[in-house]
Enzyme design. Structure first.
Site, PDB file in Angstrom:
ATOM      1  N   ASN A  52       0.828  -1.213   0.000  1.00  0.00           N
ATOM      2  CA  ASN A  52       0.000   0.000   0.000  1.00  0.00           C
ATOM      3  C   ASN A  52       0.863   1.264   0.000  1.00  0.00           C
ATOM      4  OD1 ASN A  52      -2.309  -1.558   0.165  1.00  0.00           O
ATOM      5  ND2 ASN A  52      -2.538  -1.324   2.372  1.00  0.00           N
ATOM      6  N   ASP A 257      -1.390   3.914   5.882  1.00  0.00           N
ATOM      7  CA  ASP A 257      -0.419   3.583   4.822  1.00  0.00           C
ATOM      8  C   ASP A 257      -0.348   4.725   3.801  1.00  0.00           C
ATOM      9  OD1 ASP A 257      -0.543   1.213   6.218  1.00  0.00           O
ATOM     10  OD2 ASP A 257      -1.717   0.163   4.696  1.00  0.00           O
TER      11      ASP A 257
HETATM   12  N1  LIG Z   1     -11.854  10.928   9.630  1.00  0.00           N
HETATM   13  C1  LIG Z   1     -10.812  11.462   8.996  1.00  0.00           C
HETATM   14  N2  LIG Z   1     -10.934  12.616   8.291  1.00  0.00           N
HETATM   15  C2  LIG Z   1      -9.880  13.122   7.628  1.00  0.00           C
HETATM   16  N3  LIG Z   1      -8.650  12.578   7.616  1.00  0.00           N
HETATM   17  C3  LIG Z   1      -8.460  11.463   8.303  1.00  0.00           C
HETATM   18  C4  LIG Z   1      -9.520  10.820   9.030  1.00  0.00           C
HETATM   19  N4  LIG Z   1      -9.028   9.696   9.590  1.00  0.00           N
HETATM   20  C5  LIG Z   1      -7.720   9.643   9.238  1.00  0.00           C
HETATM   21  N5  LIG Z   1      -7.374  10.705   8.476  1.00  0.00           N
HETATM   22  C6  LIG Z   1      -6.040  11.015   7.932  1.00  0.00           C
HETATM   23  O1  LIG Z   1      -5.242   9.849   7.916  1.00  0.00           O
HETATM   24  C7  LIG Z   1      -4.107   9.997   8.786  1.00  0.00           C
HETATM   25  C8  LIG Z   1      -3.832   8.679   9.464  1.00  0.00           C
HETATM   26  O2  LIG Z   1      -4.981   8.323  10.196  1.00  0.00           O
HETATM   27  P1  LIG Z   1      -4.937   7.435  11.538  1.00  0.00           P
HETATM   28  O3  LIG Z   1      -4.241   8.200  12.605  1.00  0.00           O
HETATM   29  O4  LIG Z   1      -6.338   7.003  11.801  1.00  0.00           O
HETATM   30  O5  LIG Z   1      -4.023   6.219  11.084  1.00  0.00           O
HETATM   31  P2  LIG Z   1      -4.040   4.701  11.563  1.00  0.00           P
HETATM   32  O6  LIG Z   1      -4.713   4.603  12.897  1.00  0.00           O
HETATM   33  O7  LIG Z   1      -2.650   4.222  11.462  1.00  0.00           O
HETATM   34  O8  LIG Z   1      -4.945   4.023  10.473  1.00  0.00           O
HETATM   35  P3  LIG Z   1      -4.895   2.539   9.891  1.00  0.00           P
HETATM   36  O9  LIG Z   1      -3.876   1.777  10.694  1.00  0.00           O
HETATM   37  O10 LIG Z   1      -6.298   2.045  10.078  1.00  0.00           O
HETATM   38  O11 LIG Z   1      -4.533   2.691   8.475  1.00  0.00           O
HETATM   39  C9  LIG Z   1      -4.473  11.139   9.709  1.00  0.00           C
HETATM   40  O12 LIG Z   1      -3.308  11.813  10.183  1.00  0.00           O
HETATM   41  C10 LIG Z   1      -5.321  12.016   8.807  1.00  0.00           C
HETATM   42  O13 LIG Z   1      -4.517  12.834   7.980  1.00  0.00           O
END
Ligand SMILES: Nc1ncnc2c1ncn2[C@@H]1O[C@H](COP(=O)(O)OP(=O)(O)OP(=O)(O)O)[C@@H](O)[C@H]1O
Ligand SMILES: [Mg+2]
Length: 327
Positions: A52, A257
């Site tokens: 990804n 990712d």
């Molecule tokens: N609801 C949202 N609206 C807008 N941007 C989002 C949202 N959720 C995530 N993002 C974007 O994606 C980035 C990464 O999200 P997150 O912190 O949820 O990562 P994660 O928990 O590692 O996700 P995953 O492991 O499920 O891929 C955030 O910093 C933001 O820029």
């Protein structure tokens, strides 16, 4: 110089069952359970964290080197990645195991029965970065994302011994790794990527507080879902970047990712951490708005337009000369 993206490469097989699993389960007979659900819908999605991230970087015009282990069944997926610009020349192809596969069946109550077959991924521990480094003529940064845990530790040890700059991205493997392994994985990393929950988990499992982590790694990048992200370094002011919005939230799988793909692309272009975080957030907004982790699409103009709308003209102008041609 190139970026190497190490980690899992997998396909997800998603089935939906038009009924309730519970109706077919007899609690007293579970010790000899044997059930089969007739499903009408099967979707096969390309995934795996390294794939990804590499896909996202290639969308922006890079040619990242994908490092991981796959099976002989990988041909169709490989041609997809190559078509988008991912360097797949250095994959380990298992002679006996299939590519990692996640199989999940979801019923109408959203109850799920899932299995993850690691398969070829368990052979990633046999991958040595040295020969890849020689063949590609230098690596600027190595991302170490969730993979066979022994492979992750081997890659970080090899990066340290060869003096290669690396980014640790332990993500969901944090839950399964002990404190000593996490310390070995992240020590000496130029970047440590986590979400905010994983940031706290890293601290509790390693026993290192945030100041100690900042002595061990160059920069921490902490994503916070809809609340954006923070970039924290010992010797620079903290940078906070808002999420790219508004965005239609369709499927959050792979947003992290996508974020890494954008952030690393900014690093490869020599941009500031603030721009890197803005690029990461912009890519993740595309991932969030599509079902699947490599199904999003944008052309140059649309991407720059979204970057401009979210972060201003200066951001778009700085990225524009670097952004690759449409693929
Ligand atoms: N609801 C949202 N609206 C807008 N941007 C989002 C949202 N959720 C995530 N993002 C974007 O994606 C980035 C990464 O999200 P997150 O912190 O949820 O990562 P994660 O928990 O590692 O996700 P995953 O492991 O499920 O891929 C955030 O910093 C933001 O820029
Ligand atoms: Mg994540």
């Amino acid at each position: 110089m190139k970026f190497a993206i190490c980690g899992s490469i997998a396909t997800d097989h998603l089935m939906t069952y038009q009924g309730r699993f519970a109706d077919s389960l007899v609690p007293e007979e579970l010790h000899k359970i044997s059930v089969s659900f007739l499903v009408e819908d099967l979707q096969v999605r390309r995934g795996g964290i390294a794939a990804n991230v590499a896909f996202g970087m290639a969308k922006l015009g890079h040619q990242p080197v994908l490092v991981g282990a796959v099976g002989e069944d990988f041909a169709a997926y490989e041609s997809w990645l190559r078509r988008h610009g991912v360097d797949c020349d250095h994959l380990l192809v298992s002679e006996v195991r299939h590519t990692a596969r996640f199989i999940v069946n979801t019923d109408e109550d959203m109850a799920q029965i899932a299995s993850f077959y690691a398969g070829a991924m368990s052979e990633a521990r046999n991958i040595e970065l040295g020969p890849i480094l020689d063949q590609v003529g230098g690596l600027e940064l190595v991302l170490i994302s969730p993979d066979d845990p022994q492979a992750m530790l081997r890659h970080s040890a090899e990066c340290r011994s060869r003096g290669l700059s690396f980014a640790a991205d332990p993500s969901q493997q944090l839950a399964f790794m002990d404190g000593a392994s996490i310390r070995r994985l992240v020590d000496g990393a130029s970047y440590l990527f986590t979400n905010d929950y994983e940031a706290a988990l890293t601290e509790s499992k390693t026993g290192w507080d945030s100041a100690e982590i900042l002595r061990r790694v160059g920069t921490r990048v902490i994503t916070k879902g809809k609340d954006g992200c923070s970039v924290v370094s010992a010797h620079a002011e903290q940078i906070d970047v808002a999420a790219a919005g508004p965005v239609t939230k369709v499927d959050p799988t792979g947003v992290g990712d996508g974020f890494r793909a954008g952030f690393l692309s900014g690093l490869a272009w020599g941009l500031s951490h603030e721009r890197c975080a803005q690029l990461g957030s912009t890519v993740s907004s595309y991932v969030l708005a599509t079902v699947g982790t490599q199904e999003y699409d944008f052309d140059r103009g649309a991407f720059l337009g979204r970057l401009r709308d979210c972060y201003g003209s200066a951001a778009a102008e700085e990225v524009e000369p670097h952004l690759g041609r449409d693929r």
